[in-house]
Design a protein around this motif. Structure first.
Motif, PDB file in Angstrom:
ATOM      1  N   VAL A  33      15.499  -6.370   2.443  1.00  8.00           N
ATOM      2  CA  VAL A  33      14.788  -5.100   2.589  1.00  8.00           C
ATOM      3  C   VAL A  33      15.820  -3.975   2.529  1.00  8.00           C
ATOM      4  O   VAL A  33      16.584  -3.761   3.462  1.00  8.00           O
ATOM      5  CB  VAL A  33      14.005  -5.052   3.916  1.00  8.00           C
ATOM      6  CG1 VAL A  33      13.269  -3.720   4.032  1.00  8.00           C
ATOM      7  CG2 VAL A  33      13.034  -6.216   4.009  1.00  8.00           C
ATOM      8  N   CYS A  34      15.853  -3.271   1.406  1.00  3.04           N
ATOM      9  CA  CYS A  34      16.839  -2.203   1.209  1.00  3.04           C
ATOM     10  C   CYS A  34      16.493  -0.958   2.019  1.00  3.04           C
ATOM     11  O   CYS A  34      17.386  -0.280   2.528  1.00  3.04           O
ATOM     12  CB  CYS A  34      16.933  -1.851  -0.275  1.00  3.04           C
ATOM     13  SG  CYS A  34      17.362  -3.256  -1.338  1.00  3.04           S
ATOM     14  N   SER A  35      15.207  -0.655   2.102  1.00  2.00           N
ATOM     15  CA  SER A  35      14.778   0.498   2.898  1.00  2.00           C
ATOM     16  C   SER A  35      13.317   0.324   3.294  1.00  2.00           C
ATOM     17  O   SER A  35      12.547  -0.374   2.624  1.00  2.00           O
ATOM     18  CB  SER A  35      14.959   1.807   2.125  1.00  2.00           C
ATOM     19  OG  SER A  35      14.114   1.832   0.994  1.00  2.00           O
ATOM     20  N   PHE A  36      12.960   0.967   4.421  1.00  2.00           N
ATOM     21  CA  PHE A  36      11.596   0.868   4.949  1.00  2.00           C
ATOM     22  C   PHE A  36      11.274   2.219   5.597  1.00  2.00           C
ATOM     23  O   PHE A  36      11.592   2.451   6.751  1.00  2.00           O
ATOM     24  CB  PHE A  36      11.513  -0.265   5.973  1.00  2.00           C
ATOM     25  CG  PHE A  36      10.120  -0.688   6.328  1.00  2.00           C
ATOM     26  CD1 PHE A  36       9.575  -1.859   5.839  1.00  2.00           C
ATOM     27  CD2 PHE A  36       9.341   0.093   7.175  1.00  2.00           C
ATOM     28  CE1 PHE A  36       8.288  -2.269   6.184  1.00  2.00           C
ATOM     29  CE2 PHE A  36       8.057  -0.288   7.523  1.00  2.00           C
ATOM     30  CZ  PHE A  36       7.523  -1.476   7.023  1.00  2.00           C
ATOM     31  N   VAL A  37      10.683   3.115   4.802  1.00  4.23           N
ATOM     32  CA  VAL A  37      10.444   4.486   5.271  1.00  4.23           C
ATOM     33  C   VAL A  37       8.965   4.663   5.594  1.00  4.23           C
ATOM     34  O   VAL A  37       8.110   4.585   4.705  1.00  4.23           O
ATOM     35  CB  VAL A  37      10.872   5.515   4.209  1.00  4.23           C
ATOM     36  CG1 VAL A  37      10.651   6.929   4.724  1.00  4.23           C
ATOM     37  CG2 VAL A  37      12.332   5.305   3.823  1.00  4.23           C
ATOM     38  N   VAL A  38       8.670   4.899   6.868  1.00  4.00           N
ATOM     39  CA  VAL A  38       7.282   5.026   7.328  1.00  4.00           C
ATOM     40  C   VAL A  38       6.914   6.498   7.492  1.00  4.00           C
ATOM     41  O   VAL A  38       7.701   7.297   7.994  1.00  4.00           O
ATOM     42  CB  VAL A  38       7.078   4.290   8.677  1.00  4.00           C
ATOM     43  CG1 VAL A  38       5.628   4.426   9.140  1.00  4.00           C
ATOM     44  CG2 VAL A  38       7.476   2.829   8.548  1.00  4.00           C
ATOM     45  N   PHE A  49      12.690  -3.509  -6.443  1.00  2.00           N
ATOM     46  CA  PHE A  49      11.473  -2.760  -6.733  1.00  2.00           C
ATOM     47  C   PHE A  49      10.959  -2.092  -5.464  1.00  2.00           C
ATOM     48  O   PHE A  49      11.335  -2.464  -4.349  1.00  2.00           O
ATOM     49  CB  PHE A  49      10.396  -3.673  -7.336  1.00  2.00           C
ATOM     50  CG  PHE A  49      10.074  -4.882  -6.497  1.00  2.00           C
ATOM     51  CD1 PHE A  49       9.011  -4.880  -5.605  1.00  2.00           C
ATOM     52  CD2 PHE A  49      10.844  -6.044  -6.600  1.00  2.00           C
ATOM     53  CE1 PHE A  49       8.720  -5.987  -4.828  1.00  2.00           C
ATOM     54  CE2 PHE A  49      10.554  -7.158  -5.828  1.00  2.00           C
ATOM     55  CZ  PHE A  49       9.491  -7.129  -4.940  1.00  2.00           C
ATOM     56  N   ASP A  50      10.100  -1.093  -5.652  1.00  5.45           N
ATOM     57  CA  ASP A  50       9.545  -0.326  -4.533  1.00  5.45           C
ATOM     58  C   ASP A  50       8.057  -0.616  -4.375  1.00  5.45           C
ATOM     59  O   ASP A  50       7.327  -0.753  -5.372  1.00  5.45           O
ATOM     60  CB  ASP A  50       9.732   1.179  -4.753  1.00  5.45           C
ATOM     61  CG  ASP A  50      11.197   1.585  -4.741  1.00  5.45           C
ATOM     62  OD1 ASP A  50      11.952   1.009  -3.945  1.00  5.45           O
ATOM     63  OD2 ASP A  50      11.580   2.464  -5.536  1.00  5.45           O
ATOM     64  N   LEU A  51       7.618  -0.676  -3.131  1.00  3.82           N
ATOM     65  CA  LEU A  51       6.208  -0.904  -2.820  1.00  3.82           C
ATOM     66  C   LEU A  51       5.676   0.235  -1.962  1.00  3.82           C
ATOM     67  O   LEU A  51       6.364   0.726  -1.075  1.00  3.82           O
ATOM     68  CB  LEU A  51       6.017  -2.226  -2.071  1.00  3.82           C
ATOM     69  CG  LEU A  51       6.413  -3.524  -2.793  1.00  3.82           C
ATOM     70  CD1 LEU A  51       6.269  -4.707  -1.848  1.00  3.82           C
ATOM     71  CD2 LEU A  51       5.581  -3.729  -4.040  1.00  3.82           C
ATOM     72  N   TYR A  52       4.447   0.630  -2.261  1.00  8.58           N
ATOM     73  CA  TYR A  52       3.736   1.584  -1.410  1.00  8.58           C
ATOM     74  C   TYR A  52       2.754   0.779  -0.565  1.00  8.58           C
ATOM     75  O   TYR A  52       1.891   0.079  -1.097  1.00  8.58           O
ATOM     76  CB  TYR A  52       2.983   2.608  -2.265  1.00  8.58           C
ATOM     77  CG  TYR A  52       2.055   3.501  -1.475  1.00  8.58           C
ATOM     78  CD1 TYR A  52       2.536   4.592  -0.766  1.00  8.58           C
ATOM     79  CD2 TYR A  52       0.684   3.237  -1.436  1.00  8.58           C
ATOM     80  CE1 TYR A  52       1.692   5.404  -0.038  1.00  8.58           C
ATOM     81  CE2 TYR A  52      -0.184   4.052  -0.712  1.00  8.58           C
ATOM     82  CZ  TYR A  52       0.333   5.127  -0.019  1.00  8.58           C
ATOM     83  OH  TYR A  52      -0.512   5.933   0.700  1.00  8.58           O
ATOM     84  N   VAL A  53       2.914   0.835   0.754  1.00  7.54           N
ATOM     85  CA  VAL A  53       2.115   0.001   1.661  1.00  7.54           C
ATOM     86  C   VAL A  53       1.368   0.889   2.652  1.00  7.54           C
ATOM     87  O   VAL A  53       1.961   1.773   3.280  1.00  7.54           O
ATOM     88  CB  VAL A  53       3.009  -0.995   2.444  1.00  7.54           C
ATOM     89  CG1 VAL A  53       2.144  -1.938   3.279  1.00  7.54           C
ATOM     90  CG2 VAL A  53       3.897  -1.783   1.492  1.00  7.54           C
ATOM     91  N   GLU A  54       0.070   0.650   2.777  1.00  6.09           N
ATOM     92  CA  GLU A  54      -0.742   1.330   3.791  1.00  6.09           C
ATOM     93  C   GLU A  54      -1.093   0.338   4.898  1.00  6.09           C
ATOM     94  O   GLU A  54      -1.477  -0.807   4.610  1.00  6.09           O
ATOM     95  CB  GLU A  54      -2.017   1.895   3.168  1.00  6.09           C
ATOM     96  CG  GLU A  54      -1.760   3.056   2.220  1.00  6.09           C
ATOM     97  CD  GLU A  54      -3.048   3.643   1.666  1.00  6.09           C
ATOM     98  OE1 GLU A  54      -4.143   3.111   1.999  1.00  6.09           O
ATOM     99  OE2 GLU A  54      -2.979   4.609   0.889  1.00  6.09           O
ATOM    100  N   PRO A 103      -0.688   4.676   9.149  1.00  9.36           N
ATOM    101  CA  PRO A 103       0.504   5.176   8.442  1.00  9.36           C
ATOM    102  C   PRO A 103       0.710   4.438   7.120  1.00  9.36           C
ATOM    103  O   PRO A 103       0.070   3.427   6.840  1.00  9.36           O
ATOM    104  CB  PRO A 103       1.633   4.883   9.428  1.00  9.36           C
ATOM    105  CG  PRO A 103       1.150   3.686  10.189  1.00  9.36           C
ATOM    106  CD  PRO A 103      -0.338   3.857  10.319  1.00  9.36           C
ATOM    107  N   HIS A 104       1.633   4.947   6.316  1.00  7.41           N
ATOM    108  CA  HIS A 104       2.011   4.264   5.078  1.00  7.41           C
ATOM    109  C   HIS A 104       3.534   4.255   4.973  1.00  7.41           C
ATOM    110  O   HIS A 104       4.226   5.000   5.676  1.00  7.41           O
ATOM    111  CB  HIS A 104       1.379   4.934   3.852  1.00  7.41           C
ATOM    112  CG  HIS A 104       1.773   6.366   3.668  1.00  7.41           C
ATOM    113  ND1 HIS A 104       1.022   7.414   4.171  1.00  7.41           N
ATOM    114  CD2 HIS A 104       2.841   6.940   3.060  1.00  7.41           C
ATOM    115  CE1 HIS A 104       1.598   8.553   3.864  1.00  7.41           C
ATOM    116  NE2 HIS A 104       2.707   8.299   3.207  1.00  7.41           N
ATOM    117  N   ALA A 105       4.037   3.397   4.115  1.00  8.31           N
ATOM    118  CA  ALA A 105       5.492   3.254   3.991  1.00  8.31           C
ATOM    119  C   ALA A 105       5.885   3.008   2.539  1.00  8.31           C
ATOM    120  O   ALA A 105       5.110   2.446   1.759  1.00  8.31           O
ATOM    121  CB  ALA A 105       5.987   2.107   4.863  1.00  8.31           C
ATOM    122  N   ILE A 106       7.088   3.447   2.206  1.00  6.75           N
ATOM    123  CA  ILE A 106       7.711   3.114   0.928  1.00  6.75           C
ATOM    124  C   ILE A 106       8.785   2.078   1.239  1.00  6.75           C
ATOM    125  O   ILE A 106       9.733   2.366   1.973  1.00  6.75           O
ATOM    126  CB  ILE A 106       8.346   4.345   0.250  1.00  6.75           C
ATOM    127  CG1 ILE A 106       7.310   5.454   0.082  1.00  6.75           C
ATOM    128  CG2 ILE A 106       8.948   3.953  -1.086  1.00  6.75           C
ATOM    129  CD1 ILE A 106       6.172   5.109  -0.842  1.00  6.75           C
TER     130      ILE A 106
END
Length: 230
Positions: free
Chosen positions: A181-186, A155-160, A196-199
């Motif tokens: 952790v499959c991906s961490f895009v800031v 699943f994907d999370l939107y994090v601020e 910043p925020h990240a997916i």
């Protein structure tokens, strides 16, 4: 009903009326379903697409019957199937949280065009059967979508984040958890003063721990806001 279908397959004023009214009804039914859910394209858009597609197909048949019979009757209809994509593109948006919206509405518009083409050539039985299946898809398969999303291990999370300094700390804590952790895009915020925020894409070993993992991340130091992407 059978008599109406046989009339619709012919070429007369009666068949034209049956075909166009059928296209009108099909566009209305799909448009009402989309309108109830407050989607970008509502009743008028779906009716216009379905009705116009039926007319285009009938125009192709008219050209074939009244002019050069060597004309490809499906040529104009083929352009509708590809050309209606410009409407679909207008309903698809990507939100600030990288969520894609409007795909179902775009597919619905394309389906409306296909239904209109089928009705326009007189294949009304097939169009009505397809309409029933389209409505089942729109009304009931959403529950299947929700179920598969709830029980997915990825699943994907939107994090601020509160600040740029919080990002490496949160990332480090994530890698220490029992998850992949499959991906961490800031992405840096364009608004002055905001962090910043990240997916973040996460895979859990056991789907039952999904909500526990989300709660743990939410409570991490430096996390201002967290939302699971649908």
């Amino acid at each position: 009903m059978i008599n109406l279908m046989s009339i619709a397959k012919g070429w007369s004023i009666g068949s034209m009326i049956i075909r166009l009214v059928s296209a009108f009804l099909m566009g209305t039914i799909i448009g009402v379903e989309r309108g109830i859910k407050r989607r970008g394209a509502g009743v008028k858009t779906h009716v216009l697409v379905c009705l116009s597609s039926a007319l285009v197909m009938m125009t192709g048949e008219y050209i074939y019957m009244n002019f050069d019979r060597s004309t490809d009757i499906a040529r104009i209809g083929a352009q509708v199937i590809s050309g209606v994509g410009f409407l679909g593109v207008g309903t698809i948006i990507v939100t600030g949280k990288n969520q894609v919206r409007g795909l179902t509405t775009a597919a619905g518009l394309w389906a409306c065009a296909c239904l209109g083409l089928a009705v326009g050539i007189g294949f009304i039985e097939g169009a009505f059967i397809t309409l029933v299946l389209v409505m089942i898809t729109l009304r009931f398969l959403m529950k299947v979508d929700i179920w598969t999303h709830m029980y997915a291990r990825i699943f994907d999370l939107y994090v601020e984040f509160s600040s740029i300094e919080s990002v490496p700390k949160v990332r480090s804590n994530l890698y220490k958890m029992d998850v992949k952790v499959c991906s961490f895009v800031v992405t840096k915020s364009k608004i002055k003063g905001e962090g910043p925020h990240a997916i973040v894409c996460i895979e859990v070993k056991h789907r039952k721990r999904r909500m526990e993992i989300i709660d743990e991340i939410q409570n991490m130091e430096g996390v201002e806001f967290l939302e699971e992407l649908q």
